[in-house]
Design an enzyme around this catalytic site. Sequence first.
Site, PDB file in Angstrom:
ATOM      1  N   LYS A 342       0.816  -1.199   0.000  1.00  0.00           N
ATOM      2  CA  LYS A 342       0.000   0.000   0.000  1.00  0.00           C
ATOM      3  C   LYS A 342       0.858   1.259   0.000  1.00  0.00           C
ATOM      4  O   LYS A 342       0.353   2.365  -0.175  1.00  0.00           O
ATOM      5  CB  LYS A 342      -0.865   0.022   1.279  1.00  0.00           C
ATOM      6  N   GLU A 395       7.689   2.841  -7.293  1.00  0.00           N
ATOM      7  CA  GLU A 395       7.990   2.359  -5.938  1.00  0.00           C
ATOM      8  C   GLU A 395       7.994   3.522  -4.952  1.00  0.00           C
ATOM      9  O   GLU A 395       8.372   4.637  -5.305  1.00  0.00           O
ATOM     10  CB  GLU A 395       9.385   1.711  -5.924  1.00  0.00           C
ATOM     11  N   ASP A 396       7.610   3.229  -3.706  1.00  0.00           N
ATOM     12  CA  ASP A 396       7.722   4.257  -2.670  1.00  0.00           C
ATOM     13  C   ASP A 396       9.169   4.381  -2.195  1.00  0.00           C
ATOM     14  O   ASP A 396       9.730   5.458  -2.150  1.00  0.00           O
ATOM     15  CB  ASP A 396       6.783   3.939  -1.488  1.00  0.00           C
ATOM     16  N   ASP A 399      15.025  -0.186  -0.631  1.00  0.00           N
ATOM     17  CA  ASP A 399      15.918  -0.290   0.515  1.00  0.00           C
ATOM     18  C   ASP A 399      17.028  -1.286   0.157  1.00  0.00           C
ATOM     19  O   ASP A 399      17.981  -0.933  -0.531  1.00  0.00           O
ATOM     20  CB  ASP A 399      15.035  -0.752   1.689  1.00  0.00           C
ATOM     21  N   VAL A 449      11.968   5.790   7.627  1.00  0.00           N
ATOM     22  CA  VAL A 449      11.131   6.952   7.298  1.00  0.00           C
ATOM     23  C   VAL A 449       9.666   6.542   7.164  1.00  0.00           C
ATOM     24  O   VAL A 449       9.367   5.420   6.753  1.00  0.00           O
ATOM     25  CB  VAL A 449      11.605   7.654   6.008  1.00  0.00           C
ATOM     26  N   ARG A 461       0.882   6.469   7.644  1.00  0.00           N
ATOM     27  CA  ARG A 461       0.773   6.618   6.197  1.00  0.00           C
ATOM     28  C   ARG A 461       0.132   7.946   5.808  1.00  0.00           C
ATOM     29  O   ARG A 461       0.386   8.480   4.743  1.00  0.00           O
ATOM     30  CB  ARG A 461      -0.110   5.496   5.607  1.00  0.00           C
TER      31      ARG A 461
HETATM   32  P1  IMP Z   1      13.620  -3.747   0.148  1.00  0.00           P
HETATM   33  O1  IMP Z   1      13.166  -5.056  -0.391  1.00  0.00           O
HETATM   34  O2  IMP Z   1      14.609  -3.902   1.286  1.00  0.00           O
HETATM   35  O3  IMP Z   1      14.136  -2.807  -0.917  1.00  0.00           O
HETATM   36  O4  IMP Z   1      12.398  -3.074   0.880  1.00  0.00           O
HETATM   37  C1  IMP Z   1      11.394  -2.432   0.253  1.00  0.00           C
HETATM   38  C2  IMP Z   1      10.204  -2.286   1.142  1.00  0.00           C
HETATM   39  O5  IMP Z   1      10.560  -2.195   2.527  1.00  0.00           O
HETATM   40  C3  IMP Z   1       9.492  -1.017   0.812  1.00  0.00           C
HETATM   41  O6  IMP Z   1       8.589  -1.173  -0.241  1.00  0.00           O
HETATM   42  C4  IMP Z   1       8.851  -0.656   2.121  1.00  0.00           C
HETATM   43  O7  IMP Z   1       7.623  -1.305   2.258  1.00  0.00           O
HETATM   44  C5  IMP Z   1       9.794  -1.231   3.176  1.00  0.00           C
HETATM   45  N1  IMP Z   1      10.697  -0.189   3.710  1.00  0.00           N
HETATM   46  C6  IMP Z   1      12.037  -0.148   3.592  1.00  0.00           C
HETATM   47  N2  IMP Z   1      12.541   0.933   4.213  1.00  0.00           N
HETATM   48  C7  IMP Z   1      11.486   1.582   4.747  1.00  0.00           C
HETATM   49  C8  IMP Z   1      11.354   2.786   5.509  1.00  0.00           C
HETATM   50  O8  IMP Z   1      12.311   3.505   5.828  1.00  0.00           O
HETATM   51  N3  IMP Z   1      10.105   3.131   5.876  1.00  0.00           N
HETATM   52  C9  IMP Z   1       8.991   2.394   5.540  1.00  0.00           C
HETATM   53  N4  IMP Z   1       9.079   1.281   4.829  1.00  0.00           N
HETATM   54  C10 IMP Z   1      10.311   0.859   4.426  1.00  0.00           C
END
Ligand code: IMP
Length: 479
Positions: A342, A395-396, A399, A449, A461
Amino acid sequence: MGSSRGTYYSALKRIARVANSPLSLRRTCNSIAKSTARAMQANGCRILSLDSQKEYLITVGTYGLSDLYLKKGPLDARKSLPDILEGKVVFIADATKNERVQYPQIALTQGISSILGVPVLGKGEAIGEIRIYTREPRQFSEADKSFLLSVADICAVIFERAELHHLLEQDYKTNEKRRKLSQASPLPTTLKPVSFAHPSEEDFAKLLDFYCIEWLYEPRSFPLKWEGGKIAEMFTPDFYLPELDLYVELTTLKQNLLTEKNRKLRQLRQLYPEVNIKLLNKNDFLKLLAKYGYGPLGEAKVEGIDRVLYTHAQIQRRVRTLARRISRDYAGQRLVLIGILKGVVCFMSDLMQHLSIPVTLDFMAISYYGGDGQVVKITRDLDSSITGQHVLMVEDIVDTGMTLNYILSHLSAHNPASLRVCTLLDKRARRLINVPLDYVGFEVPDEFVVGYGLDYKGEYRNLPFIGILHPELIKGHNL
Ligand code: IMP
C-alpha cells in the site's frame, strides 16, 4: 576611476588571510566585503549565498549598505539579477531604471547608481554572488571584474567550508540524539547566525525547522510613516517564510502591545497591499500549517517523529519534476504504471496526475515470509497483461532492493516492450542487490522513514510529509 594592480594585489592578500582565519562565516564575509569595496573604491559590497532550495539569496557579508537597503526583503534568485546565477558577470549602469533589479525604488532612495555582480561558483555551479554598489554612475574595467572574480573564488572556498561544517554539525547532532545526549550544548551554527530578540521567536524557529520550512528572521523593514522626507516609523515582521510567501508577526498576550501591533499591521496592509502578513500565536500557526498541508493540527499528532525529512511542498515539487521527465521520455507512447500496495498510494496518485501522456494503472500486493522476512510472495497479481507494453514500476522506497529485484524478474517474464523503475525514495546505503533505478525522487539516509504512504506497523501513512521515525521506537526491531 579604477584601482591599480598594486591595490588589488594587497587587497587579495588581505582577503586570503581573513579567509584562512578562524572567524565566523559572517565576520569573515563582512571583512571581505569591506576590503573588496575599499579596493574597488565602491560605496558598498554585499556577499550573498544561495539557499539550499536555490530560491533565495541570503546576505552573509556586507559593507557600506544601509539597514533599509539590507532589509528591503529577501532576494528572489529568479528576480534579482538572475543572470549572475547563470554564471555571468552583470553590470547595471543605473539600478533605479533597470527591470532586472528587484527593488529599484529602494535603490533610488538609497542613492545607488551602478552595480557590478559576479557569481560565486562551486564545482562549476553558482552557489552565491558578490555585488558591488556605487553612488556615482560608474563603468568597471576588466581589471575590476577580474579582481572581483578572484574574490568570488575565495568566497566559494569559504562557502564550501561552511557547508561542510554545517553537514558535520548535522551529523554530530544526529549522533548526539542517538546517544541520548540531546542536552549537550550544540555546536555554533555558522549558516544561520541569528540572535533572536525573544525566546518565543526561537521556539517558533524550532517549529519551522521541525517542519523543514525555510525561514528568514526579520529580513525586511517596511517604512510606515515619513516626516520631512525621512522615515519616521518602520515595522519589521519577525519572520518571512519564502515557501508560503508569508510574513509572520508573533503575538504577545500583553493587550497594549497587541493593540499597537494591530495598528501597525493595518497601516502596513494599506501601504503594501501585495504583502501577505499574519499576526499569529503558536496555535494559530499550527492551524495554518495544517491548512497549508504541512501536517496534522497539533504537535501531539506527530508523536514518534524525530524530524521532518521532506515537507509536503518539497515532495510535490520533486514529483512534478519526475512527472515532467517521464512525460518527456515517453512522449508519443502509452505507459502502464504498476505499484505495490500500500506504500505507493500517495506517490502514485500524485505522480499520475502530473503525467501528460496516456497511462493505465495496475497494482500488485505482496507479503514477506521466511526466517528473515525477506522472501517475497505475490498475494495479488496484475489485472491485465503487460506483454508488449511500456511498463513503469512505481515504488515508494527501495531499501535492500530484494523486493524490487523479485518483482522486476516477475514482470520481465511477461515480456513487456520496456520496463523501467521510478522510486520516490532511494535508501542506497542499505542496498544488497543492485537494481536499476531510472527515476529517483530523493536519496534518503539510512533511517526509518514514514509518512506520505510509508508506514510503521500500519501507522503514519496519512502524514503529508516524510519524517524520520524516532530511533527509540524501532530499537531492537530488525528493519
Ligand atoms: P527492500 O526489499 O529492502 O528494498 O524493501 C522495500 C520495502 O521495505 C518497501 O517497499 C517498504 O515497504 C519497506 N521499507 C524499507 N525501508 C522503509 C522505511 O524507511 N520506511 C517504511 N518502509 C520501508
